[in-house]
Scaffold this active site. Structure first.
Site, mmCIF file in Angstrom:
data_model
loop_
_atom_site.group_PDB
_atom_site.id
_atom_site.type_symbol
_atom_site.label_atom_id
_atom_site.label_comp_id
_atom_site.label_asym_id
_atom_site.label_seq_id
_atom_site.Cartn_x
_atom_site.Cartn_y
_atom_site.Cartn_z
ATOM 1 N N GLU A 109 6.792 -24.270 20.271
ATOM 2 C CA GLU A 109 7.630 -23.115 19.941
ATOM 3 C C GLU A 109 8.006 -22.379 21.214
ATOM 4 O O GLU A 109 7.230 -22.377 22.172
ATOM 5 C CB GLU A 109 6.868 -22.148 19.039
ATOM 6 C CG GLU A 109 6.441 -22.727 17.710
ATOM 7 C CD GLU A 109 5.775 -21.660 16.855
ATOM 8 O OE1 GLU A 109 6.487 -20.968 16.134
ATOM 9 O OE2 GLU A 109 4.539 -21.521 16.934
ATOM 10 N N HIS A 137 -0.939 -27.026 9.783
ATOM 11 C CA HIS A 137 0.325 -27.768 9.904
ATOM 12 C C HIS A 137 0.138 -29.131 10.582
ATOM 13 O O HIS A 137 0.617 -30.153 10.096
ATOM 14 C CB HIS A 137 1.353 -26.979 10.707
ATOM 15 C CG HIS A 137 1.671 -25.630 10.133
ATOM 16 N ND1 HIS A 137 1.664 -25.364 8.789
ATOM 17 C CD2 HIS A 137 2.017 -24.458 10.719
ATOM 18 C CE1 HIS A 137 2.001 -24.101 8.582
ATOM 19 N NE2 HIS A 137 2.211 -23.530 9.734
ATOM 20 N N LYS A 147 9.024 -28.927 4.353
ATOM 21 C CA LYS A 147 10.159 -29.286 5.221
ATOM 22 C C LYS A 147 10.694 -30.655 4.808
ATOM 23 O O LYS A 147 9.925 -31.581 4.555
ATOM 24 C CB LYS A 147 9.731 -29.307 6.694
ATOM 25 C CG LYS A 147 9.439 -27.909 7.246
ATOM 26 C CD LYS A 147 9.137 -27.951 8.715
ATOM 27 C CE LYS A 147 8.619 -26.623 9.227
ATOM 28 N NZ LYS A 147 9.651 -25.666 9.585
ATOM 29 N N ASP A 192 -4.134 -20.989 13.574
ATOM 30 C CA ASP A 192 -2.798 -20.655 13.082
ATOM 31 C C ASP A 192 -1.964 -21.916 12.798
ATOM 32 O O ASP A 192 -1.174 -21.939 11.855
ATOM 33 C CB ASP A 192 -2.085 -19.779 14.130
ATOM 34 C CG ASP A 192 -0.725 -19.288 13.664
ATOM 35 O OD1 ASP A 192 -0.659 -18.762 12.538
ATOM 36 O OD2 ASP A 192 0.271 -19.444 14.406
ATOM 37 N N LYS A 212 2.749 -21.773 21.863
ATOM 38 C CA LYS A 212 3.801 -20.745 21.860
ATOM 39 C C LYS A 212 4.353 -20.649 23.278
ATOM 40 O O LYS A 212 3.695 -21.030 24.243
ATOM 41 C CB LYS A 212 3.201 -19.392 21.468
ATOM 42 C CG LYS A 212 2.572 -19.412 20.081
ATOM 43 C CD LYS A 212 3.212 -18.384 19.191
ATOM 44 C CE LYS A 212 2.680 -18.422 17.788
ATOM 45 N NZ LYS A 212 3.687 -18.784 16.787
ATOM 46 N N ARG A 245 0.797 -1.221 0.000
ATOM 47 C CA ARG A 245 0.000 0.000 0.000
ATOM 48 C C ARG A 245 0.843 1.293 0.000
ATOM 49 O O ARG A 245 0.586 2.209 -0.757
ATOM 50 C CB ARG A 245 -0.899 -0.017 1.232
ATOM 51 C CG ARG A 245 -1.829 1.165 1.336
ATOM 52 C CD ARG A 245 -2.480 1.133 2.679
ATOM 53 N NE ARG A 245 -3.548 0.159 2.713
ATOM 54 C CZ ARG A 245 -4.827 0.448 2.490
ATOM 55 N NH1 ARG A 245 -5.171 1.686 2.232
ATOM 56 N NH2 ARG A 245 -5.748 -0.474 2.552
ATOM 57 N N HIS A 247 3.622 -24.402 4.720
ATOM 58 C CA HIS A 247 5.074 -24.548 4.556
ATOM 59 C C HIS A 247 5.624 -25.801 5.249
ATOM 60 O O HIS A 247 6.727 -26.234 4.955
ATOM 61 C CB HIS A 247 5.819 -23.271 4.981
ATOM 62 C CG HIS A 247 5.974 -23.090 6.456
ATOM 63 N ND1 HIS A 247 4.993 -22.567 7.237
ATOM 64 C CD2 HIS A 247 7.001 -23.361 7.287
ATOM 65 C CE1 HIS A 247 5.416 -22.521 8.492
ATOM 66 N NE2 HIS A 247 6.633 -22.993 8.555
ATOM 67 N N LYS A 288 -1.700 -19.961 4.155
ATOM 68 C CA LYS A 288 -2.619 -20.400 5.185
ATOM 69 C C LYS A 288 -2.697 -19.325 6.271
ATOM 70 O O LYS A 288 -1.751 -18.557 6.384
ATOM 71 C CB LYS A 288 -2.205 -21.742 5.787
ATOM 72 C CG LYS A 288 -0.789 -21.759 6.365
ATOM 73 C CD LYS A 288 -0.700 -21.965 7.843
ATOM 74 C CE LYS A 288 -1.003 -20.836 8.728
ATOM 75 N NZ LYS A 288 -0.011 -20.448 9.706
HETATM 76 C C1 BG6 Z 1 3.397 -20.233 10.867
HETATM 77 C C2 BG6 Z 1 2.581 -19.678 12.005
HETATM 78 O O1 BG6 Z 1 2.546 -20.824 9.910
HETATM 79 O O2 BG6 Z 1 4.277 -21.233 11.369
HETATM 80 C C3 BG6 Z 1 3.494 -19.108 13.076
HETATM 81 O O3 BG6 Z 1 1.736 -18.650 11.507
HETATM 82 C C4 BG6 Z 1 4.513 -20.132 13.518
HETATM 83 O O4 BG6 Z 1 2.743 -18.660 14.197
HETATM 84 C C5 BG6 Z 1 5.212 -20.741 12.312
HETATM 85 O O5 BG6 Z 1 5.449 -19.498 14.369
HETATM 86 C C6 BG6 Z 1 6.094 -21.903 12.722
HETATM 87 O O6 BG6 Z 1 6.852 -22.318 11.620
HETATM 88 P P1 BG6 Z 1 8.234 -23.053 11.810
HETATM 89 O O7 BG6 Z 1 8.652 -23.403 10.438
HETATM 90 O O8 BG6 Z 1 9.143 -22.081 12.500
HETATM 91 O O9 BG6 Z 1 7.961 -24.236 12.685
#
Ligand code: BG6
Length: 475
Positions: free
Chosen positions: A207, A231, A173, A226, A331, A39, A169, A139
């Site tokens: 995490e 995932h 991996k 999230d 988290k 933007r 993602h 996502k």
């Molecule tokens: C993301 C989430 O998709 O994946 C984040 O939105 C998270 O909140 C992250 O921290 C974790 O990814 P990775 O690859 O660090 O395990």
């Protein structure tokens, strides 16, 4: 490649460093250009400097050099526009220029999901969504089944399914792909990979990070939307699915969707027995004091968003009947670790007092390893047994190979048009169909997340989820 949301966290921390690596490895076509779209007004040079700062910070020092950077920076450009204004797209198209109008084009939507629909409609309106284009969606796709259906319908009205790449993602991996190799290229595991031999499965993505500067997004999403909806469910699919008939996009995704459709629904009062929601309070991570979730930037002070979720999931099919899949993510947990634990059943007749059941652990991070716990005899007199590990550290097996970031692999797949590692429309919808009733159950019966101090692996109730059955999380 047009990156909408080109100055956001995802673009700067993940996409541009991944593209830099692909450029450095000579994997991008010479004439490929990357146009960041966002933007605010910014000059091209300023965007290049911003991108350089982030790439320098993300890329290993040994992989970054000025000459390569200059070459990469040549590819980068920036365009300021309001993404919801359809009239702006004509201006964008003119900027790209007639000579590039026929080039293959990727639209990467690194934006909030609420912008997916208007962007797709505007691209169509401006005749920018021809056959030679692809669209990448990050996502979470929506925040509920209803919103996901609406997004998929809006995208589907403009792009055909093979043009749509829904990124998770985790599928990029290396160890996640190794899971498929492990299962389907080794005869050893297949006969044991079923209810008769497996006691339960644990999938943990823990995490230590908090919500960083993503509070505004996270407070509306929470751990369920999230992480778990995408995932963790994707990991569950790869553990549980039947062997696909071929290793291609349709066959692999057909098997994954079947698993999602056979997940036993959890709804109403079930959420009390089968799920645990948590939220971190103040605590210590790596010896440093960290604040409670509700004191994080852009988070409501009385937020009831969960930063932790644990679920006992069950799959209603022949192979997995009676085998719980315990899913957990949070988290500000004790340490960063993502792993899948396949806990086998004990031997049918115990000859030795100290024998324990076998366990296969597939660790995705921080290091990539696969280890199999077996029982063996301790040296010396008598038959005293000890657990021993067959331990495969992938970084040691392939010491010369740079570990690719998941986004590098996935971006390259988008460019070559391979959707095997992307979520198909029906997969996303099936995942939401399972998650939605849990979210509704929480609203009705489980309003407040259980507190846990930062630096611990979630609230105590998460332990009880397994202890009830004489099991425990492997920490
Ligand atoms: C993301 C989430 O998709 O994946 C984040 O939105 C998270 O909140 C992250 O921290 C974790 O990814 P990775 O690859 O660090 O395990």
């Amino acid at each position: 490649m047009l990156v909408f949301g080109g100055t956001g966290d995802l673009a700067l921390h993940k996409l541009l460093p991944a593209l830099y690596h692909l450029h450095r490895d000579g994997r991008l076509a010479d004439d490929m250009r990357i146009l960041a779209v966002a933007r605010h007004e910014m000059k091209r040079g300023d965007f290049q400097s911003l991108a350089e700062r982030h790439c320098r910070a993300q890329v290993a020092r040994s992989d970054f050099d000025n000459a390569t950077w200059q070459g990469f920076a040549e590819r980068l450009d920036y365009f300021a526009m309001d993404l919801v204004q359809s009239a702006e797209y004509g201006r964008l198209n003119r900027y790209i220029g007639a000579e590039r109008a026929q080039c293959a084009r990727v639209y990467y939507l690194a934006t909030a999901p609420s912008l997916f629909e208007p962007i797709a409609e505007n691209l169509s309106f401006a005749s920018m969504a021809g056959e030679n284009t692809r669209i990448v969606l990050e996502k979470p796709i929506g925040h509920s089944l209803e919103s996901a259906l609406a997004i998929n319908a809006a995208i589907g009205a403009v792009f055909s399914e093979p043009q749509v790449f829904r990124i998770d993602h985790y599928l990029g991996k290396e160890t996640v792909q190794n899971l498929m190799a492990l299962r389907f290229a080794n005869a050893l595991f297949e006969p044991l990979w079923r209810a008769g031999h497996i006691d339960h499965v644990q999938i943990s993505v823990n995490e230590t990070l908090g919500v960083e500067n993503r509070g505004a997004y996270y407070d509306h999403a929470g751990a369920m939307r999230d992480m778990l909806q995408n995932h963790l469910l994707q990991l569950l699919c790869l553990v549980a699915m039947e062997a696909p008939v071929r290793f291609d996009a349709e066959a692999v995704r057909n098997e994954k969707v079947r698993i999602l459709q056979t997940l036993k629904p959890i709804s109403g009062l079930d959420v009390k027995d089968k799920t645990v929601r948590g939220q971190y309070t103040a605590g210590k991570i790596g010896g440093q004091e960290v604040p409670a979730y509700y004191f994080e930037k852009n988070v409501d002070n009385d937020s009831d968003t969960e930063t932790f979720v644990a679920i006992k999931a069950e799959i209603d099919n022949w192979r997995w009947s009676g085998v719980p899949f315990y899913l957990r993510t949070g988290k500000r947990m004790a340490r960063k670790c993502s792993e899948i634990v396949i806990q086998f059943k004990p031997v049918p007749h115990r000859l030795f007092e100290s024998s324990q059941a076998n366990r296969l652990v597939i660790r995705l991070q921080p290091e990539e390893r696969i280890s199999l716990q077996l029982m063996g005899k301790s040296p010396g007199k008598g038959m005293s047994l000890t657990p021993m590990e067959l331990d495969l550290n992938l970084a040691q097996v392939f010491p010369q190979k740079r570990r690719w970031d998941a986004y590098e692999r996935l971006l390259l797949d988008v460019i070559v048009g391979d959707s095997t590692l992307f979520m198909r429309r029906d997969e996303v919808e099936a995942a939401w169909s399972w998650v939605d009733p849990i979210l509704k159950g929480w609203q009705e019966y489980y309003q407040n997340p259980r507190p846990y101090p930062a630096g611990r692996n979630g609230p105590e109730q998460a332990q009880s989820l397994l202890e009830q059955q004489g099991r425990a999380w492997l920490d």
